[in-house]
Motif scaffolding. Structure first.
Motif, PDB file in Angstrom:
ATOM      1  N   SER A  82       7.619   5.239  12.602  1.00 60.01           N
ATOM      2  CA  SER A  82       8.490   4.965  11.460  1.00 60.01           C
ATOM      3  C   SER A  82       7.911   5.560  10.179  1.00 60.01           C
ATOM      4  N   PRO A  83       8.757   6.170   9.339  1.00 61.30           N
ATOM      5  CA  PRO A  83       8.293   6.657   8.035  1.00 61.30           C
ATOM      6  C   PRO A  83       8.193   5.537   7.008  1.00 61.30           C
ATOM      7  N   ASP A  84       8.641   4.340   7.374  1.00 66.75           N
ATOM      8  CA  ASP A  84       8.502   3.172   6.500  1.00 66.75           C
ATOM      9  C   ASP A  84       7.210   2.465   6.871  1.00 66.75           C
ATOM     10  N   ARG A  85       6.200   2.613   6.028  1.00 71.81           N
ATOM     11  CA  ARG A  85       4.860   2.167   6.374  1.00 71.81           C
ATOM     12  C   ARG A  85       4.470   0.874   5.666  1.00 71.81           C
ATOM     13  N   GLU A  86       3.870  -0.028   6.424  1.00 66.90           N
ATOM     14  CA  GLU A  86       3.319  -1.222   5.806  1.00 66.90           C
ATOM     15  C   GLU A  86       2.141  -0.820   4.908  1.00 66.90           C
ATOM     16  N   VAL A  87       2.031  -1.502   3.800  1.00 68.49           N
ATOM     17  CA  VAL A  87       0.940  -1.261   2.855  1.00 68.49           C
ATOM     18  C   VAL A  87       0.449  -2.617   2.353  1.00 68.49           C
ATOM     19  N   SER A  88      -0.829  -2.876   2.491  1.00 68.81           N
ATOM     20  CA  SER A  88      -1.406  -4.112   1.966  1.00 68.81           C
ATOM     21  C   SER A  88      -1.933  -3.859   0.560  1.00 68.81           C
ATOM     22  N   VAL A  89      -1.637  -4.794  -0.331  1.00 69.96           N
ATOM     23  CA  VAL A  89      -2.025  -4.672  -1.739  1.00 69.96           C
ATOM     24  C   VAL A  89      -2.764  -5.931  -2.159  1.00 69.96           C
ATOM     25  N   TYR A  90      -3.964  -5.767  -2.674  1.00 71.17           N
ATOM     26  CA  TYR A  90      -4.729  -6.878  -3.252  1.00 71.17           C
ATOM     27  C   TYR A  90      -4.575  -6.836  -4.762  1.00 71.17           C
ATOM     28  N   LEU A  91      -4.109  -7.955  -5.320  1.00 72.21           N
ATOM     29  CA  LEU A  91      -3.973  -8.086  -6.770  1.00 72.21           C
ATOM     30  C   LEU A  91      -5.070  -9.017  -7.269  1.00 72.21           C
ATOM     31  N   PRO A  92      -5.852  -8.603  -8.242  1.00 75.86           N
ATOM     32  CA  PRO A  92      -7.003  -9.395  -8.692  1.00 75.86           C
ATOM     33  C   PRO A  92      -6.590 -10.721  -9.322  1.00 75.86           C
ATOM     34  N   PRO A  93      -7.520 -11.648  -9.491  1.00 71.60           N
ATOM     35  CA  PRO A  93      -7.198 -13.000  -9.978  1.00 71.60           C
ATOM     36  C   PRO A  93      -6.398 -13.037 -11.276  1.00 71.60           C
ATOM     37  N   SER A  94      -6.670 -12.138 -12.197  1.00 68.76           N
ATOM     38  CA  SER A  94      -6.002 -12.200 -13.501  1.00 68.76           C
ATOM     39  C   SER A  94      -4.641 -11.519 -13.522  1.00 68.76           C
ATOM     40  N   TYR A  95      -4.252 -10.870 -12.412  1.00 63.84           N
ATOM     41  CA  TYR A  95      -3.032 -10.051 -12.430  1.00 63.84           C
ATOM     42  C   TYR A  95      -1.795 -10.875 -12.774  1.00 63.84           C
ATOM     43  N   LYS A  96      -1.683 -12.062 -12.224  1.00 65.23           N
ATOM     44  CA  LYS A  96      -0.471 -12.861 -12.426  1.00 65.23           C
ATOM     45  C   LYS A  96      -0.498 -13.702 -13.692  1.00 65.23           C
ATOM     46  N   THR A  97      -1.637 -13.767 -14.350  1.00 64.71           N
ATOM     47  CA  THR A  97      -1.716 -14.558 -15.579  1.00 64.71           C
ATOM     48  C   THR A  97      -1.776 -13.694 -16.834  1.00 64.71           C
ATOM     49  N   ASP A  98      -2.408 -12.533 -16.722  1.00 59.90           N
ATOM     50  CA  ASP A  98      -2.516 -11.625 -17.866  1.00 59.90           C
ATOM     51  C   ASP A  98      -1.442 -10.548 -17.718  1.00 59.90           C
TER      52      ASP A  98
END
Length: 356
Positions: A51-67
């Motif tokens: 499939s050309p639709d590829r899974e991608v895992s993304v790590y967002l750091p602790p401050s990403y959702k607050t800052d």
């Protein structure tokens, strides 16, 4: 009757001094991991049928959702052969829980927060080797161009080369060198963890018995049941010696009827980073930082990066090289925590882009 409170107070202060200050040792803040899908235009129509639709895992750091106004550098991490992104990010059975490793590293104030991205490069042949091939798709282009573009448009990144790093383990280390030396305008710093396949001697010493076993494979089901070396032979053939006129696998193996195929071996050699490195010296000099390491018990890989160290020294290209006590897999989590993240924290740009 007078009661002195001094002994009690003395005991209280001694208690405060000698007992741990729990309120001052709060647990490390945790980042979040998510798994998305990214379409690869260059992966469309690959002859393997992946499939050309590829899974991608993304790590967002602790401050990403607050800052909410803050932007972050991005570290692209490439996994190894027979692995996938989910095995690194804890979405399935894993040998490294990358979010835990990264959270631990970011608890150190000296290590700066960044986004980490890993595409799923597991293919019909157990790995793409991050190469362009009509058989498995244009993985080099997908990582360097399409994935970077997608991440920059969907996350709060600092969208320039100075704020992008590239790293990977084993096959991912190979991909890091392959892509890193070609695209200094996209990635500014690279770190190779136990990189495989760096030289032209890959599979050169395969026995006649092993060659016969590989040539005897007739179906993809047989490939799936085969030993690691046979799987690797098919994966590298699909990546480096594709053949659209040779079904059912659409590749040329390094031997045919027991005879080594010189043209196939020449194609493989052309894909070895140590064979192509001289033509990319100007690009390597543009990189902000280069590092690589391997365990001393991982003998063939340790030997190949020692050659890389010599080449870079010969061209007077600054880099960091280390051979540590270990094998191919036993200390990778530790290396990421103690070495890789510190390296990119030091060498990536964290400067926030100015508002227009």
């Amino acid at each position: 009757m007078k009661i002195s409170i001094l002994p009690a107070l003395s005991f209280f202060f001694v208690f405060l001094i000698t007992c741990p200050a729990h309120s001052q040792t709060a647990p490390a803040r945790k980042g979040t991991a998510e798994r998305i899908k990214v379409h690869g235009k260059g992966l469309e129509g690959n002859l393997s049928g992946d499939s050309p639709d590829r899974e991608v895992s993304v790590y967002l750091p602790p401050s990403y959702k607050t800052d909410k106004k803050r932007r972050y550098p991005v570290l692209y991490l490439l996994h190894g052969f027979t692995d996938n992104d989910a095995q690194w990010y804890g979405f399935t059975k894993h040998w490294i829980n990358l979010p835990e490793v990264v959270d631990k590293a970011f608890a150190d104030p000296a290590v700066r927060e960044m986004i980490i991205v890993t595409p799923n490069a597991y293919t019909r042949f157990f790995g793409s080797f991050y190469s362009n091939s009509i058989t498995t798709g244009n993985w080099e282009d997908f990582v360097a161009k399409e994935l970077v573009s997608y991440i920059d448009s969907h996350y709060r990144t600092i969208p320039n080369a100075a704020s992008r790093g590239l790293t990977g383990h084993s096959m991912g280390g190979y991909g890091t060198m392959r892509i890193g030396q070609k695209y200094p305008e996209i990635f500014s710093s690279i770190y190779l963890l136990s990189p495989c396949c760096m030289n032209t001697g890959i599979h050169a010493n395969r026995s006649e018995e092993a060659a016969r076993k590989i040539e005897a494979i007739q179906t993809i089901e047989e490939v799936q049941k085969a030993d690691f070396g046979t799987k690797a032979a098919f994966a590298t053939s699909a990546s480096w010696s594709p053949n659209p006129s040779n079904p059912p696998f659409y590749l040329d193996l390094p031997t045919k009827n027991g005879q080594v195929q010189p043209m196939v071996m020449a194609k493989w050699a052309a894909n070895a980073p140590l064979a192509m490195i001289d033509q990319y010296i100007p690009n390597l000099k543009k990189l902000n930082a280069i590092a690589f390491d391997a365990g001393s018990k991982d003998e063939s890989i340790a030997a190949s990066i020692k050659v890389l160290d010599g080449v870079l020294n010969n061209y007077k290209i600054k880099h960091t090289y280390e051979e540590y006590e270990g094998d191919h897999v036993n200390r990778i989590a530790e290396r990421i925590e103690k070495k890789v993240l510190q390296f990119f924290s030091e060498h990536l740009s964290f400067e926030q882009p100015k508002r227009k």
